[in-house]
Design a protein around this motif. Structure first.
Motif, mmCIF file in Angstrom:
data_model
loop_
_atom_site.group_PDB
_atom_site.id
_atom_site.type_symbol
_atom_site.label_atom_id
_atom_site.label_comp_id
_atom_site.label_asym_id
_atom_site.label_seq_id
_atom_site.Cartn_x
_atom_site.Cartn_y
_atom_site.Cartn_z
ATOM 1 N N GLY A 31 0.839 -1.189 0.000
ATOM 2 C CA GLY A 31 0.000 0.000 0.000
ATOM 3 C C GLY A 31 0.876 1.242 0.000
ATOM 4 N N LEU A 32 0.251 2.390 0.080
ATOM 5 C CA LEU A 32 0.965 3.663 0.037
ATOM 6 C C LEU A 32 1.833 3.809 1.284
ATOM 7 C CD1 LEU A 32 1.309 6.327 -1.526
ATOM 8 C CD2 LEU A 32 -0.603 7.233 -0.197
ATOM 9 N N PRO A 33 3.161 3.894 1.126
ATOM 10 C CA PRO A 33 4.035 4.011 2.294
ATOM 11 C C PRO A 33 3.886 5.376 2.968
ATOM 12 C CG PRO A 33 5.288 3.356 0.347
ATOM 13 C CD PRO A 33 3.926 3.775 -0.113
ATOM 14 N N PRO A 34 3.951 5.405 4.307
ATOM 15 C CA PRO A 34 3.957 6.693 5.002
ATOM 16 C C PRO A 34 5.243 7.451 4.641
ATOM 17 C CG PRO A 34 3.667 4.855 6.552
ATOM 18 C CD PRO A 34 3.982 4.272 5.218
ATOM 19 N N ALA A 35 5.111 8.642 4.081
ATOM 20 C CA ALA A 35 6.270 9.386 3.568
ATOM 21 C C ALA A 35 7.318 9.635 4.641
ATOM 22 C CB ALA A 35 5.808 10.706 2.954
ATOM 23 N N GLU A 36 6.901 10.039 5.844
ATOM 24 C CA GLU A 36 7.879 10.350 6.887
ATOM 25 C C GLU A 36 8.682 9.123 7.282
ATOM 26 O OE1 GLU A 36 4.659 11.673 8.903
ATOM 27 O OE2 GLU A 36 4.638 13.495 7.715
ATOM 28 N N ASP A 37 8.010 7.979 7.403
ATOM 29 C CA ASP A 37 8.692 6.746 7.771
ATOM 30 C C ASP A 37 9.694 6.356 6.688
ATOM 31 O OD1 ASP A 37 8.882 4.389 9.591
ATOM 32 O OD2 ASP A 37 8.110 3.300 7.833
ATOM 33 N N MET A 38 9.243 6.434 5.446
ATOM 34 C CA MET A 38 10.110 6.083 4.328
ATOM 35 C C MET A 38 11.314 7.030 4.251
ATOM 36 S SD MET A 38 8.892 5.589 0.446
ATOM 37 C CE MET A 38 9.400 4.144 -0.417
ATOM 38 N N ASN A 39 11.084 8.323 4.424
ATOM 39 C CA ASN A 39 12.188 9.298 4.408
ATOM 40 C C ASN A 39 13.216 8.976 5.478
ATOM 41 O OD1 ASN A 39 10.890 10.696 2.385
ATOM 42 N ND2 ASN A 39 10.230 12.389 3.686
ATOM 43 N N ARG A 40 12.740 8.680 6.679
ATOM 44 C CA ARG A 40 13.639 8.375 7.802
ATOM 45 C C ARG A 40 14.507 7.155 7.492
ATOM 46 N NH1 ARG A 40 13.281 4.706 11.711
ATOM 47 N NH2 ARG A 40 11.147 4.163 11.128
ATOM 48 N N ILE A 41 13.876 6.121 6.975
ATOM 49 C CA ILE A 41 14.613 4.887 6.693
ATOM 50 C C ILE A 41 15.592 5.085 5.544
ATOM 51 C CG2 ILE A 41 14.390 2.487 5.942
ATOM 52 C CD1 ILE A 41 11.763 2.433 7.571
ATOM 53 N N VAL A 42 15.158 5.738 4.476
ATOM 54 C CA VAL A 42 16.065 5.981 3.343
ATOM 55 C C VAL A 42 17.266 6.807 3.802
ATOM 56 C CG1 VAL A 42 16.301 7.164 1.117
ATOM 57 C CG2 VAL A 42 14.346 5.658 1.525
ATOM 58 N N LYS A 43 17.031 7.866 4.565
ATOM 59 C CA LYS A 43 18.142 8.689 5.075
ATOM 60 C C LYS A 43 19.106 7.845 5.893
ATOM 61 C CE LYS A 43 15.790 13.121 5.120
ATOM 62 N NZ LYS A 43 15.160 14.176 5.908
ATOM 63 N N GLY A 44 18.567 6.978 6.738
ATOM 64 C CA GLY A 44 19.419 6.107 7.547
ATOM 65 C C GLY A 44 20.220 5.139 6.702
ATOM 66 N N LEU A 45 19.573 4.527 5.729
ATOM 67 C CA LEU A 45 20.266 3.561 4.872
ATOM 68 C C LEU A 45 21.320 4.242 4.017
ATOM 69 C CD1 LEU A 45 17.269 1.311 3.726
ATOM 70 C CD2 LEU A 45 19.073 0.718 5.371
ATOM 71 N N VAL A 46 20.993 5.387 3.452
ATOM 72 C CA VAL A 46 21.957 6.121 2.629
ATOM 73 C C VAL A 46 23.127 6.587 3.508
ATOM 74 C CG1 VAL A 46 22.293 8.261 1.305
ATOM 75 C CG2 VAL A 46 20.333 6.799 0.828
ATOM 76 N N GLY A 47 22.814 6.950 4.752
ATOM 77 C CA GLY A 47 23.845 7.407 5.687
ATOM 78 C C GLY A 47 24.698 6.298 6.261
ATOM 79 N N GLY A 48 24.389 5.061 5.920
ATOM 80 C CA GLY A 48 25.250 3.963 6.335
ATOM 81 C C GLY A 48 24.692 3.069 7.421
ATOM 82 N N LEU A 49 23.476 3.317 7.901
ATOM 83 C CA LEU A 49 22.908 2.421 8.894
ATOM 84 C C LEU A 49 22.572 1.088 8.242
ATOM 85 C CD1 LEU A 49 20.471 4.719 10.904
ATOM 86 C CD2 LEU A 49 22.740 3.942 11.574
ATOM 87 N N SER A 50 22.716 0.036 8.987
ATOM 88 C CA SER A 50 22.354 -1.285 8.504
ATOM 89 C C SER A 50 20.851 -1.400 8.412
ATOM 90 C CB SER A 50 22.893 -2.346 9.477
ATOM 91 O OG SER A 50 22.264 -3.573 9.268
ATOM 92 N N GLY A 51 20.375 -2.189 7.476
ATOM 93 C CA GLY A 51 18.944 -2.463 7.369
ATOM 94 C C GLY A 51 18.384 -3.067 8.637
#
Length: 174
Positions: A149-169
């Motif tokens: 379904g439609l992902p919550p934008a804030e949650d997705m932004n937070r996770i993408v920023k973390g992953l791009v910044g080097g946090l592990s999945g």
């Protein structure tokens, strides 16, 4: 218990199960299936070529209302993080051929590669039960988060920023 009460209880439990699964990650972190397709522009898009990148794989269709809502957000993420190691692959599940998808991609100004999907790739991701279905994949090639379904934008932004910044999945699993 009367039959109608059983049916109501079953429906309520089913609704809770479906809603609980709507934004839950694949658990535990699982490897991403490998695939290779030609994009609408004729370029090869292969998961093996995206190793060491954060990847959003988005299963969608032109007729899907929530998919249409998601596209501007994906374009924003792509613009902001493409130079920092983010790639997005849109997998169209349309069955009417590429012409309509190409027109749609132009109209919606989709900036990331679009490939035409099929049941085989959908099954390789564990089956797609609704659109959009969006996977966030870490740099190690593991599914960090799955949205149905439609992902919550804030949650997705937070996770993408973390992953791009080097946090592990692993940091994003419930």
């Amino acid at each position: 218990m009367k039959n109608w009460k059983r049916v109501a209880l079953f429906a309520a439990l089913l609704a809770v199960a479906v809603l609980a699964g709507c934004s839950r990650p694949a658990s535990p972190a699982s490897d991403v299936p490998q695939f290779s397709f030609s994009s609408l522009e004729g370029k090869t898009v292969a998961m093996k070529d995206l190793s060491n990148k954060v990847v959003i794989v988005d299963f969608w269709a032109t007729w899907c209302g929530p998919c249409r809502e998601e596209i501007p957000h994906l374009n924003e993420l792509y613009s902001e993080f493409k130079g920092k190691g983010l790639e997005i692959v849109g997998i169209s599940m349309d069955t009417d051929g590429t012409d309509g998808v190409k027109d749609f991609a132009r109209e919606f100004r989709i900036q990331y590669p679009i490939v035409m999907g099929n049941e085989k790739v959908a099954e390789s991701f564990g089956g797609i039960i609704g659109l959009p279905t969006t996977f966030l994949i870490d740099r190690k090639g593991r599914i960090a988060k799955k949205y149905i379904g439609l992902p919550p934008a804030e949650d997705m932004n937070r996770i993408v920023k973390g992953l791009v910044g080097g946090l592990s999945g692993d940091a994003f699993h419930d």
